[in-house]
Design a protein around this motif. Structure first.
Motif, PDB file in Angstrom:
ATOM      1  N   CYS A  61      -2.096 -60.010  20.238  1.00 21.36           N
ATOM      2  CA  CYS A  61      -1.237 -59.712  19.092  1.00 21.36           C
ATOM      3  C   CYS A  61      -1.131 -60.938  18.195  1.00 21.36           C
ATOM      4  O   CYS A  61      -1.225 -60.835  16.971  1.00 21.36           O
ATOM      5  CB  CYS A  61       0.141 -59.281  19.575  1.00 21.36           C
ATOM      6  N   TRP A 167       0.930 -49.772  16.714  1.00 22.16           N
ATOM      7  CA  TRP A 167       1.646 -51.046  16.578  1.00 22.16           C
ATOM      8  C   TRP A 167       2.024 -51.318  15.122  1.00 22.16           C
ATOM      9  O   TRP A 167       3.168 -51.699  14.827  1.00 22.16           O
ATOM     10  CB  TRP A 167       0.799 -52.199  17.116  1.00 22.16           C
ATOM     11  N   ASP A 170       4.954 -49.019  14.265  1.00 20.76           N
ATOM     12  CA  ASP A 170       6.215 -49.373  14.919  1.00 20.76           C
ATOM     13  C   ASP A 170       6.839 -50.639  14.328  1.00 20.76           C
ATOM     14  O   ASP A 170       8.060 -50.760  14.252  1.00 20.76           O
ATOM     15  CB  ASP A 170       5.965 -49.592  16.420  1.00 20.76           C
ATOM     16  N   THR A 171       6.007 -51.606  13.939  1.00 23.06           N
ATOM     17  CA  THR A 171       6.510 -52.913  13.489  1.00 23.06           C
ATOM     18  C   THR A 171       6.426 -53.088  11.976  1.00 23.06           C
ATOM     19  O   THR A 171       6.547 -54.204  11.485  1.00 23.06           O
ATOM     20  CB  THR A 171       5.731 -54.054  14.173  1.00 23.06           C
ATOM     21  N   CYS A 247       5.483 -60.350  17.555  1.00 29.19           N
ATOM     22  CA  CYS A 247       4.577 -60.121  18.677  1.00 29.19           C
ATOM     23  C   CYS A 247       5.316 -60.199  20.004  1.00 29.19           C
ATOM     24  O   CYS A 247       6.122 -61.114  20.195  1.00 29.19           O
ATOM     25  CB  CYS A 247       3.444 -61.155  18.670  1.00 29.19           C
ATOM     26  N   MET A 249       6.068 -56.779  20.111  1.00 29.00           N
ATOM     27  CA  MET A 249       6.704 -55.568  19.583  1.00 29.00           C
ATOM     28  C   MET A 249       8.040 -55.886  18.922  1.00 29.00           C
ATOM     29  O   MET A 249       8.968 -55.092  18.924  1.00 29.00           O
ATOM     30  CB  MET A 249       6.890 -54.543  20.710  1.00 29.00           C
ATOM     31  N   TRP A 262       8.880 -58.621  25.123  1.00 35.22           N
ATOM     32  CA  TRP A 262       8.333 -57.922  23.965  1.00 35.22           C
ATOM     33  C   TRP A 262       8.687 -58.586  22.636  1.00 35.22           C
ATOM     34  O   TRP A 262       8.628 -57.958  21.592  1.00 35.22           O
ATOM     35  CB  TRP A 262       8.799 -56.471  23.991  1.00 35.22           C
TER      36      TRP A 262
END
Length: 331
Positions: A61, A167, A170-171, A247, A249, A262
């Protein structure tokens, strides 16, 4: 506990039911996000896989975000700009529209070759497409098709993974507000700006494998290499400490899930915290962000991504696929 996967809406917590801190999502939300039958009916096995793969993937990530920050920051900012223009309680149709915009933006955030930087073969048409998005008002949730320039390109150039799109979806709020903070007082007008920055002379690697075959291996892992050229478009550097905010999440999964941490939770009540929570609520993150039965996506699939015509369908079987609009409508 959520019901077994059935291809429809399940009984999972929503963003108003997350206990003391809405920043950290319950484990049930993670289970619901990997909702497709091959995973969500085997949640204990999935957690075991996460416990094995999650720790080493944290470094990936960092490397991915560091190398492809121009794309990630641009597309995240454009989604955030549109989310801010929505009312605090969007209608179902407005949510449907911004989620459609988000999925296409998430796709282009992950597409290695859709890079506006100088030195890339497609830099000019990519930057022109980005400029169309940047010039549109914040109230516009239409996503223009890719220019005709791309219609004759070999199809594998347009494949990207569902995991990456998951990803970047979500972010997106975390990335968008980090990008805004790093830009600071840098005035680039309404320009894309990233087309004025040179792409690195080295390629991008994942776990030692070179994925950008037009450039050589980097001398160090992508996560460790500085990018002073980014200061052309932002006031502050993209440091490892800054990347720790997102990074792997953004701190949204509970620590310990998958035998890992996370990411960093933002201080409650801070500007970043409040902005991200408000943005997520308008878009429907995390409850409406789902993995797909389609492992790889393409621009002309006409399923999750629909920015190139004619549509030719998804890569592989869509058996068990849950249409996002039907999911949002509760069908």
């Amino acid at each position: 506990a959520p019901a077994e996967a059935s291809g429809g809406v399940r009984d999972v917590p929503t963003s108003g039911d997350y206990g003391d801190d809405p920043w950290v999502w319950p484990e049930e939300v993670a289970q619901d996000q990997v909702r497709v039958p091959r995973w969500s009916q085997k949640w204990n096995l999935t957690k075991t896989v996460w416990a094995t793969l999650a720790p080493p993937l944290i470094g990936e990530c960092q490397g991915f975000t560091n190398y492809f920050w121009p794309q990630i920051s641009f597309w995240s900012e454009e989604v955030v700009r549109r989310a801010e223009a929505l009312p605090s309680e969007p209608t179902r149709e407005q949510k449907r529209q911004i989620q459609h915009f988000l999925r296409n933006a998430a796709y282009l955030s992950c597409l290695f070759w859709h890079d506006p930087r100088k030195g890339m073969s497609w830099s000019r048409p990519v930057a022109e497409h980005m400029q169309m998005i940047r010039d549109a008002p914040a109230t516009s949730l239409e996503f223009p098709d890719l220019p005709d320039f791309f219609s004759g390109m070999p199809e594998p150039y347009f494949w990207t993974s569902d995991a990456c799109m998951y990803w970047t979806s979500d972010t997106v709020c975390d990335n968008g507000y980090l990008a805004r903070d790093l830009k600071g007082s840098k005035d680039v007008g309404n320009d894309v700006c990233w087309d004025k920055v040179w792409v690195p002379s080295y390629g991008y690697t994942v776990m030692g494998a070179l994925l950008t075959f037009d450039r050589p291996y980097p001398l160090e892992p992508p996560a460790d290499l500085p990018h002073p050229e980014y200061l052309t478009c932002q006031e502050k550097p993209l440091t490892k400490d800054a990347r720790d905010d997102i990074c792997p999440m953004g701190g949204h999964f509970p620590d310990g899930l998958g035998n890992t941490s996370w990411g960093r939770v933002q201080p409650r009540g801070s500007q970043r915290y409040n902005d991200v929570i408000a943005c997520q609520k308008k878009i429907g993150i995390p409850e409406d962000i789902k993995t797909s039965v389609v492992i790889f996506h393409r621009a002309n699939e006409g399923v999750d991504v629909d920015i190139m015509k004619p549509f030719i369908g998804a890569l592989g079987s869509t058996e068990g696929y849950v249409d996002r609009e039907a999911y949002l409508n509760g069908d």
